[in-house]
Design a protein around this motif. Structure first.
Motif, PDB file in Angstrom:
ATOM      1  N   ARG A  39       0.826  -1.193   0.000  1.00  0.00           N
ATOM      2  CA  ARG A  39       0.000   0.000   0.000  1.00  0.00           C
ATOM      3  C   ARG A  39       0.869   1.256   0.000  1.00  0.00           C
ATOM      4  O   ARG A  39       2.018   1.241   0.447  1.00  0.00           O
ATOM      5  CB  ARG A  39      -0.938   0.024   1.201  1.00  0.00           C
ATOM      6  CG  ARG A  39      -1.889  -1.171   1.276  1.00  0.00           C
ATOM      7  CD  ARG A  39      -3.039  -0.889   2.213  1.00  0.00           C
ATOM      8  NE  ARG A  39      -3.812   0.273   1.806  1.00  0.00           N
ATOM      9  CZ  ARG A  39      -4.752   0.245   0.869  1.00  0.00           C
ATOM     10  NH1 ARG A  39      -5.016  -0.877   0.225  1.00  0.00           N
ATOM     11  NH2 ARG A  39      -5.435   1.351   0.564  1.00  0.00           N
ATOM     12  N   ALA A  40       0.318   2.331  -0.538  1.00  0.00           N
ATOM     13  CA  ALA A  40       1.000   3.628  -0.528  1.00  0.00           C
ATOM     14  C   ALA A  40      -0.058   4.716  -0.461  1.00  0.00           C
ATOM     15  O   ALA A  40      -1.193   4.542  -0.942  1.00  0.00           O
ATOM     16  CB  ALA A  40       1.854   3.797  -1.781  1.00  0.00           C
ATOM     17  N   GLU A  41       0.301   5.813   0.124  1.00  0.00           N
ATOM     18  CA  GLU A  41      -0.643   6.915   0.264  1.00  0.00           C
ATOM     19  C   GLU A  41      -1.034   7.449  -1.108  1.00  0.00           C
ATOM     20  O   GLU A  41      -0.202   7.626  -1.995  1.00  0.00           O
ATOM     21  CB  GLU A  41      -0.006   8.032   1.096  1.00  0.00           C
ATOM     22  CG  GLU A  41      -0.982   9.151   1.456  1.00  0.00           C
ATOM     23  CD  GLU A  41      -0.345  10.179   2.364  1.00  0.00           C
ATOM     24  OE1 GLU A  41      -0.968  11.237   2.567  1.00  0.00           O
ATOM     25  OE2 GLU A  41       0.766   9.928   2.871  1.00  0.00           O
ATOM     26  N   GLY A  42      -2.334   7.691  -1.288  1.00  0.00           N
ATOM     27  CA  GLY A  42      -2.821   8.222  -2.551  1.00  0.00           C
ATOM     28  C   GLY A  42      -2.942   7.188  -3.656  1.00  0.00           C
ATOM     29  O   GLY A  42      -2.913   7.539  -4.843  1.00  0.00           O
ATOM     30  N   MET A  43      -3.099   5.925  -3.274  1.00  0.00           N
ATOM     31  CA  MET A  43      -3.138   4.833  -4.250  1.00  0.00           C
ATOM     32  C   MET A  43      -4.295   4.986  -5.232  1.00  0.00           C
ATOM     33  O   MET A  43      -5.432   5.293  -4.848  1.00  0.00           O
ATOM     34  CB  MET A  43      -3.289   3.498  -3.517  1.00  0.00           C
ATOM     35  CG  MET A  43      -3.359   2.282  -4.430  1.00  0.00           C
ATOM     36  SD  MET A  43      -1.756   1.808  -5.060  1.00  0.00           S
ATOM     37  CE  MET A  43      -1.007   1.163  -3.563  1.00  0.00           C
ATOM     38  N   ASP A 123      -9.823   6.293  -8.092  1.00  0.00           N
ATOM     39  CA  ASP A 123      -9.309   6.305  -6.725  1.00  0.00           C
ATOM     40  C   ASP A 123      -9.805   5.138  -5.884  1.00  0.00           C
ATOM     41  O   ASP A 123      -9.381   4.958  -4.741  1.00  0.00           O
ATOM     42  CB  ASP A 123      -9.614   7.633  -6.031  1.00  0.00           C
ATOM     43  CG  ASP A 123     -11.094   7.979  -6.032  1.00  0.00           C
ATOM     44  OD1 ASP A 123     -11.917   7.082  -6.306  1.00  0.00           O
ATOM     45  OD2 ASP A 123     -11.419   9.147  -5.771  1.00  0.00           O
ATOM     46  N   ARG A 274       1.372   9.366  -9.107  1.00  0.00           N
ATOM     47  CA  ARG A 274       0.757   8.775  -7.929  1.00  0.00           C
ATOM     48  C   ARG A 274       0.927   7.261  -8.010  1.00  0.00           C
ATOM     49  O   ARG A 274       1.134   6.713  -9.101  1.00  0.00           O
ATOM     50  CB  ARG A 274      -0.734   9.124  -7.857  1.00  0.00           C
ATOM     51  CG  ARG A 274      -1.003  10.583  -7.520  1.00  0.00           C
ATOM     52  CD  ARG A 274      -2.497  10.887  -7.552  1.00  0.00           C
ATOM     53  NE  ARG A 274      -3.264  10.127  -6.556  1.00  0.00           N
ATOM     54  CZ  ARG A 274      -4.601  10.216  -6.412  1.00  0.00           C
ATOM     55  NH1 ARG A 274      -5.286  11.051  -7.205  1.00  0.00           N
ATOM     56  NH2 ARG A 274      -5.224   9.515  -5.502  1.00  0.00           N
TER      57      ARG A 274
END
Length: 750
Positions: A39-43, A123, A274
């Motif tokens: 996981r990563a922020e803004g996936m 998103d 992103r």
């Protein structure tokens, strides 16, 4: 100089022991992360839109409705994709066949049904999936061809590019010998396209970093292959791209080449700046490489005693329009048995399909199926026991390359496998044995697979706390790589397995080949051992320099590494703890990075291969034609077995694959549409627990100091080779009916 201890001597350490998987706790607790779990922020989430025609051109793509869905960020098509590399060479990965590699979203042309034609990015996954269903793609469909039998007449000899797949020149005069043979078999064997279907669908999570670098979590059998592909296609420097793949949920060849989701995820991440994740659906797992469909003609001529006088084996296989994928398919027939008159031929038919790719024991699985079924037919025609026929025609050397084998214990495989199976009690007459209402048949087949070694690098770091970390950018696709490399490293330095960690699946680690071909232990294991042996030398050098050292005059051959100590072989009381050696020397760690390359001077005079024999019992319901495999014994000669527990698991899985090939697996293609119709787990049948019987595994003792310093040949492939033929031969013995078209389904027996 790095001294390698004799690998043939009995090991007192973990090598050769049935050590449980060191990564097992991570997997059973869910702590192991796969490509789609990082996981990563803004996936953002990408969903692929697939082409509905097998050949043609895209006229329009209407993405308006998709873009109107809340959360949708972009719809990528060939009309708005970023600029990428132009030359084919930039798109070729480490194992790409000749031709022009497929380029996702490159232009309006559709090359096969299911080809990706758009990527919807949103998103949330749910929004992306719903929006993807709203994308309208209008295509002008061209005339397509997906039927190999219909295209057979247009098949042609593939370009000569790789010696292992070039058909060897004929020896003797096979046509004349066939005409003069007292016993002759002429048969055609067919096998449909098969798809890998690993539990983990192909996925990529591409994380865009603030400095423009990328961290890519990819399902791949070699992180460096994906890294090179991304750098070449997108024009990025290698230091800007790191590919990580610590765990792979099965691949079996489908992960040798970067698949199209990698390109799409990286493209999205670079353009949108992103993180982007793309996971293929189960249906889309049928839209790239697969085991190619083949048509094979085999003719055998023999004397009345079954001694082979002639072999002719010709095959036609499918490939795509844009690449010439080839397999070492017919060459086995020139190597497996002693015969002076052999003619082999191999052709490709270009179809409107995705390029096939390697699938567990590529070429051997299908080529040996045809050969070993033909040998069973010859045994029946000549009135010779199938095992005895193979012994009468036993090849002491590789006649294709005119070289002896570095080791070959196939006779022992026949002997030990037959004994465990109870083959001596077999009634040779078909339909002679019943169990209740079922017909019982016994069949067997032999098999072989090359024993490769590739150049590979590894690093070993011994820390002052007495722990060892070894690493290499190889992969573990479920084969047990983590475990066997840990064992090899632990033994080299006399450490307990618990004190050793092995790192893999990261392009930043020392270079390694893709994990495939049963060469990982041979190649990476040799490098790991060499790196650890370098650490041994350095540790001893430090120990010798210590004040009042009991090892001051010791040479490497005078000491033994055991229980975390270095000690004299002649006096166990004179020893030093490895941790103390480093601490007293003021050294935080001893580190060695080594590249291990094959010893060609030692290897080239020999052919190197693993061998095996499969014995199978089936029950066939005479009224319904259903077939059940009830017993299997697989005897394997694969050099030194580093871990009999994980090696046995490899053979078990391979045998299950062989059962699937024989009885279950087939891509059902609607040639009017050019599309695989059973592209799901419900209709593409694979063996389930109820289909898998008791499987006995035998590892025949086979010392070999030529194949590599470890003496290990690898077991990932050899276990499947010959299994489908053994099942087919057992079905014939049970029913008296020979089915040469796989899979053997009830309609073919009724």
């Amino acid at each position: 100089m790095i001294t390698v201890p004799d690998p043939l001597k009995p090991s007192g350490g973990p090598v050769g022991k049935p050590v449980s998987r060191v990564d097992g706790p991570l997997k059973v607790t869910g702590a192991a992360k796969y490509a789609a779990e990082f996981r990563a922020e803004g996936m953002l989430y990408g969903v692929v839109v697939s082409a509905a025609v097998a050949r043609g051109a895209i006229e329009t793509i209407d993405a308006a409705a998709a873009l109107a869905v809340p959360g949708v960020v972009r719809v990528f098509t060939h009309e708005n994709r970023p600029r990428t590399a132009w030359f084919d060479s930039k798109w070729r990965d480490e194992v790409a066949p000749p031709g022009s590699p497929f380029r996702p979203l490159y232009d309006e042309h559709v090359h096969y049904s299911g080809q990706p034609v758009a990527l919807v990015v949103a998103d949330t996954f749910e929004a992306a999936r719903y929006a993807a269903s709203l994308v309208t793609v209008a295509c002008s469909a061209g005339a397509h061809e997906t039927d190999l039998k219909a295209a057979r007449a247009k098949a042609a000899t593939p370009p000569k590019f790789r010696m292992s797949t070039d058909e060897p020149a004929p020896r003797g005069n096979a046509d004349r010998a066939l005409k003069a043979a007292a016993v002759r078999v002429d048969a055609e064997y067919t096998q449909p396209a098969e798809f890998h279907n690993p539990m983990e669908a192909h996925a990529t999570t591409a994380v865009y970093e603030s400095d423009g670098a990328l961290t890519v979590y990819d399902k791949i059998q070699g992180a460096a292959n994906s890294q090179t592909f991304v750098c070449n296609v997108f024009g990025l420097a290698k230091e800007k791209v790191r590919v990580v793949s610590p765990f792979v949920g099965g691949a079996f060849g489908s992960g040798l080449r970067p698949q199209y989701q990698l390109f799409l995820a990286v493209m999205g991440a670079l353009e949108l700046k992103r993180p982007v994740r793309v996971v293929l659906t189960r249906q889309q797992m049928f839209t790239f490489g697969h085991r190619p469909e083949t048509l094979q003609s085999v003719s055998l001529g023999a004397g009345a005693d079954g001694a082979l006088q002639a072999i002719a084996h010709e095959a036609v296989a499918e490939t795509s329009r844009y690449e010439d994928y080839t397999e070492n398919l017919v060459n086995w027939s020139g190597m497996a048995y002693r015969c002076d008159h052999v003619k082999l031929g191999y052709k490709l038919a270009k179809l409107d399909v995705a390029t096939p790719c390697d699938m567990r024991a590529p070429g051997a699985t299908t080529g040996v199926f045809a050969l070993e079924c033909a040998m069973d037919e010859l045994a029946h025609a000549a009135g010779v026991d199938p095992v005895e026929l193979r012994l009468r025609n036993y090849a002491e050397k590789d006649q294709v390359n005119d070289r002896p084998y570095s080791s070959k214990e196939l006779r022992a495989c026949y002997r030990e496998g037959a004994a465990k199976f109870g083959w001596a009690a077999r009634n040779p007459v078909p339909r002679s044995t019943r169990r209740g209402t079922a017909l019982v048949g016994w069949g067997m087949a032999g098999g072989m697979w090359d024993a490769f070694q590739q150049p590979a690098s590894a690093r070993a770091v011994l820390s002052a706390d007495g722990t060892l970390t070894a690493s290499s950018a190889t992969a573990d696709i479920g084969t047990g790589t983590y475990t066997v490399m840990t064992q090899i490293a632990a033994e080299a330095l006399g450490l307990p397995v618990e004190a050793v960690a092995f790192k893999l699946g990261d392009s930043s680690l020392p270079a390694a080949p893709i994990e495939g071909g049963s060469w990982t232990v041979s190649s990476v294991g040799t490098a790991v051992k060499a790196a650890c042996d370098g650490v041994r030398e350095e540790a001893l050098a430090l120990a010798r320099k210590l004040e009042d050292s009991p090892l001051a005059k010791a040479e490497l051959e005078d000491v033994i590494f055991a229980d975390g100590h270095i000690g004299l072989k002649t006096d166990a009381s004179k020893r030093l703890a490895l941790a103390d050696v480093l601490k007293r020397s003021g050294v935080a760690a001893v580190e060695k990075t080594v590249e291990a390359v094959p010893n060609l001077v030692k290897q080239q005079p020999y052919s190197r291969a693993a061998h095996g024999a499969a014995f199978v019992e089936v029950e066939v319901d005479e009224d319904f034609g259903t077939v059940k495999v009830t017993r299997v014994v697989s005897a394997v000669a694969a050099g030194r077995i580093i871990n009999p527990k994980t090696a046995r698991s490899q053979i078990l899985g391979a045998v299950v694959w062989g059962i699937g090939m024989a009885l279950h697996e087939a891509a059902a293609v609607d040639h009017a549409l050019g599309r695989v119709m059973n592209h799901n787990y419900g209709e593409y049948h694979v063996p389930v627990h109820a289909d898998v019987p008791d499987i006995g595994v035998i590892f025949v003792d086979e010392p070999d100091d030529v194949v590599n310093p470890l003496g290990a040949k690898g077991v990932g492939e050899i276990g499947i080779v010959g299994v489908a033929a053994a099942v087919a031969n057992a079905v014939f013995h049970a029913t008296g009916k020979r089915v040469r078209d796989l899979p053997i389904t009830l309609d073919k027996l009724l």
